[in-house]
Structure formats: structure tokens, C-alpha cells
Design a protein around this motif. Structure first.
Motif, PDB file in Angstrom:
ATOM      1  N   VAL A  80       0.843  -1.197   0.000  1.00  0.00           N
ATOM      2  CA  VAL A  80       0.000   0.000   0.000  1.00  0.00           C
ATOM      3  C   VAL A  80       0.879   1.249   0.000  1.00  0.00           C
ATOM      4  O   VAL A  80       1.865   1.326   0.744  1.00  0.00           O
ATOM      5  N   VAL A  81       0.492   2.190  -0.823  1.00  0.00           N
ATOM      6  CA  VAL A  81       1.247   3.436  -0.973  1.00  0.00           C
ATOM      7  C   VAL A  81       1.334   4.190   0.360  1.00  0.00           C
ATOM      8  O   VAL A  81       0.325   4.384   1.047  1.00  0.00           O
ATOM      9  N   PRO A  94      -2.364  13.569  -5.996  1.00  0.00           N
ATOM     10  CA  PRO A  94      -1.669  14.533  -5.138  1.00  0.00           C
ATOM     11  C   PRO A  94      -0.913  13.797  -4.030  1.00  0.00           C
ATOM     12  O   PRO A  94      -1.453  12.888  -3.421  1.00  0.00           O
ATOM     13  N   PHE A  95       0.329  14.203  -3.779  1.00  0.00           N
ATOM     14  CA  PHE A  95       1.086  13.588  -2.692  1.00  0.00           C
ATOM     15  C   PHE A  95       0.598  14.075  -1.329  1.00  0.00           C
ATOM     16  O   PHE A  95       0.615  13.341  -0.357  1.00  0.00           O
ATOM     17  N   TYR A  96       0.162  15.328  -1.277  1.00  0.00           N
ATOM     18  CA  TYR A  96      -0.310  15.907  -0.012  1.00  0.00           C
ATOM     19  C   TYR A  96      -1.566  16.711  -0.323  1.00  0.00           C
ATOM     20  O   TYR A  96      -1.507  17.743  -0.988  1.00  0.00           O
ATOM     21  N   SER A 119       5.834   5.570  -6.871  1.00  0.00           N
ATOM     22  CA  SER A 119       6.556   5.166  -8.078  1.00  0.00           C
ATOM     23  C   SER A 119       6.549   3.650  -8.278  1.00  0.00           C
ATOM     24  O   SER A 119       6.728   3.164  -9.399  1.00  0.00           O
ATOM     25  N   GLN A 120       6.313   2.918  -7.188  1.00  0.00           N
ATOM     26  CA  GLN A 120       6.238   1.462  -7.282  1.00  0.00           C
ATOM     27  C   GLN A 120       4.846   0.975  -7.666  1.00  0.00           C
ATOM     28  O   GLN A 120       4.651  -0.218  -7.921  1.00  0.00           O
ATOM     29  N   TYR A 121       3.888   1.908  -7.694  1.00  0.00           N
ATOM     30  CA  TYR A 121       2.507   1.558  -8.053  1.00  0.00           C
ATOM     31  C   TYR A 121       2.000   2.608  -9.047  1.00  0.00           C
ATOM     32  O   TYR A 121       1.158   3.438  -8.722  1.00  0.00           O
ATOM     33  N   PRO A 122       2.543   2.598 -10.259  1.00  0.00           N
ATOM     34  CA  PRO A 122       2.186   3.628 -11.245  1.00  0.00           C
ATOM     35  C   PRO A 122       0.728   3.514 -11.682  1.00  0.00           C
ATOM     36  O   PRO A 122       0.186   2.421 -11.825  1.00  0.00           O
ATOM     37  N   THR A 123       0.102   4.659 -11.871  1.00  0.00           N
ATOM     38  CA  THR A 123      -1.288   4.724 -12.322  1.00  0.00           C
ATOM     39  C   THR A 123      -1.386   5.709 -13.485  1.00  0.00           C
ATOM     40  O   THR A 123      -0.549   6.619 -13.607  1.00  0.00           O
ATOM     41  N   PRO A 124      -2.377   5.554 -14.355  1.00  0.00           N
ATOM     42  CA  PRO A 124      -2.516   6.488 -15.483  1.00  0.00           C
ATOM     43  C   PRO A 124      -2.662   7.939 -15.049  1.00  0.00           C
ATOM     44  O   PRO A 124      -2.132   8.842 -15.698  1.00  0.00           O
TER      45      PRO A 124
END
Length: 288
Positions: free
Chosen positions: A178-179, A253-255, A244-249
């Protein structure tokens, strides 16, 4: 009696509003979803509003398939922007109170402190772009007694969401990745539904007002997953990974933590802590 149109009534927020409806005898709720009322058919919506003497619109309908939106931009725009523009025009023409639900995805997620309503949007995905376009359309038309409520990380005992996905995967696997580098506010749809119905009779603004509502507290998706399994006493190993280990199209937002000070001060509501609300949701989920 006030006639209230709820769009997207089979979604998470719409379903939670349905669950609360019996406690509000002063309102006549008309729940619709795409099979009852296609919000992309602007004439049908206008006719429906006239025929049913609608006085309040709570727009819960949205195109929320964030990754699919990258290749279905026209459909996402039709639902998240053009249909919303039509609601705003009808609200202005008929003096209808409008509550429109928006998203943290209008921001780019590079902030170092919780976003306030006046921070400059900078969406990084088609979904975010179309939701912002809907917000801007409402603001340009500027109907009175209109609220845009941005929320984030919505979950419920109904529909498809992170909590239900984790519970399903937890029954199938011993460990999950999980991210852990995306930070935000989980929002229990039942709490948001309650907040909307609580503030509804007190809406009195001449120009469009944007507000933020999520549960209190912040976490990562990793923290969220760990907490779900801890509450449910499920022995699942959760491994933290980077985005980066779970790329999505679509870019997330990171925060995207949202500041709730404005809605608390304007309407005097109390907002529950996210973990307490998760406990409540999971209790109800066991009975579904």
C-alpha cells in the motif's frame, strides 16, 4: 415542505443521504441516479426540476473513475463540468439552493500545510481538471445560496472504495503493498451527509462559497490500511511502498490535506476524528 433533488443517489454519499432521510421529515427527498435522471441531458434536468418544484439540489453525481478519466475526458467533462454548469444556471434562474460536492484533486498536492479554500488550484489529472471546471462554472454563474464542498478520500459501507477494497483483499491475501507517500484526510460519507443536512437550513450567501469538509486527522493510505485491519483484527501484513512502485494512469496529489476551519466557524459543526468514524463505518459494514 422543501423539495430536495439528490443526484448520484446510488453512490456513497447519495446512499448515506438516503439512510438519513427518514430523520428529516421537513424535507421531501427525490433521489435520482443515471437511470432516473441523466444529468448530461440538460433539458431533461430542467424539465424535472420544474415538474417536481425542486427548491434544493444536492449534487452528489460525478465521474470519479480517476484513471479511466485519462482516456474518457469527454464523458468526465460532461458529468463533472457541463452538467454542473447546467445546475448552476437552473439554480440561478429558479432561486434554487445548490450544494455541489467537489474534490481535493483540484490541487497539485505539493503544499506543505493543509489547503485552504482560497489556495490556487492546479489539478494534475483529467478528473481534477474537469472537477475544477465545474467549480469555476458555478462561480462564474454565481447563483445565490450555493456551496461548493470539497472533500477527499471518501469511503462508506456502500459502493466501491478503499475500505471495502481492503476488506475484500484481506480475505484473499496474507500481505498487501500500500502506498505510504500520499497523505490526506479520510472522509466517512455518512459524516459528510450529516454535515450537509445540518448546514442546509443555515445557507444564506449572496455569492458562491467554497468550503472544505473531511474527517479530522491525517494519514497515508498505508496508515489507513493498517488501521482497517487492526480494527477488524485481520492478521494482514501491510508493506509500505512509494507511489513510483505503483504507477497509475492519473497522477495523484502527494499531499492533499484540507483545512476545515471555514466550515466549522461558519456553521458551528463538529467534525469527528477519522479513526473514530472508521470504527463506526466498519461496525455498519459487518451488517451489510
Amino acid at each position: 415542505m422543501t423539495n430536495i433533488l439528490i443526484t448520484g443517489s446510488n453512490g456513497q454519499l447519495g446512499s448515506e443521504l438516503k439512510a438519513l432521510a427518514s430523520h428529516y421529515a421537513q424535507y421531501s427527498f427525490i433521489f435520482t441516479d443515471v437511470d432516473d435522471l441523466d444529468i448530461c441531458n440538460h433539458k431533461a434536468v430542467a424539465d424535472f426540476i420544474t415538474e417536481n418544484q425542486i427548491q434544493v439540489i444536492i449534487n452528489c453525481a460525478a465521474y470519479t473513475a480517476v484513471d479511466k478519466a485519462e482516456t474518457q475526458e469527454n464523458l468526465a467533462n460532461a458529468i463533472n463540468h457541463l452538467a454542473v454548469k447546467n445546475f448552476a444556471q437552473l439554480a440561478k434562474a429558479h432561486g434554487i439552493t445548490l450544494i455541489h460536492v467537489s474534490t481535493d484533486y483540484v490541487f497539485d498536492g505539493i503544499n506543505h500545510k493543509p489547503y485552504v479554500e482560497t489556495d490556487t488550484p492546479n489539478p494534475q489529472s483529467v478528473y481534477g481538471v474537469t472537477k475544477l471546471a465545474g467549480e469555476q462554472a458555478i462561480q462564474n454563474i454565481n447563483p445565490t445560496n450555493t456551496l461548493i464542498i470539497r472533500t477527499s478520500w471518501v469511503y462508506s459501507r456502500f459502493g466501491n472504495n478503499f475500505v471495502r477494497t481492503m476488506l475484500c483483499l484481506g480475505k484473499e491475501r496474507e500481505s498487501l503493498n500500500v502506498v505510504a507517500d500520499q497523505i490526506g484526510n479520510p472522509t466517512y460519507a455518512a459524516d459528510l451527509a450529516q454535515a450537509i443536512l445540518t448546514i442546509l437550513p443555515n445557507i444564506n450567501n449572496k455569492s458562491v462559497k467554497i468550503l472544505h469538509y473531511t474527517n479530522e486527522g491525517v494519514c497515508s493510505w498505508y496508515d489507513f490500511a493498517k488501521t482497517i485491519f487492526a480494527i477488524e483484527k485481520m492478521a494482514i501484513k501491510v508493506n509500505p511502498i512509494e507511489s513510483s512502485q505503483y504507477p497509475t494512469p492519473a497522477k495523484r496529489p502527494f499531499y492533499s490535506v484540507l483545512n476545515k476551519k471555514a466550515i466549522i466557524e461558519t456553521y458551528g459543526i463538529e467534525i469527528p476524528y477519522w479513526r473514530d468514524s472508521l470504527v463506526n463505518c466498519l461496525k455498519k459494514t459487518r451488517t451489510v
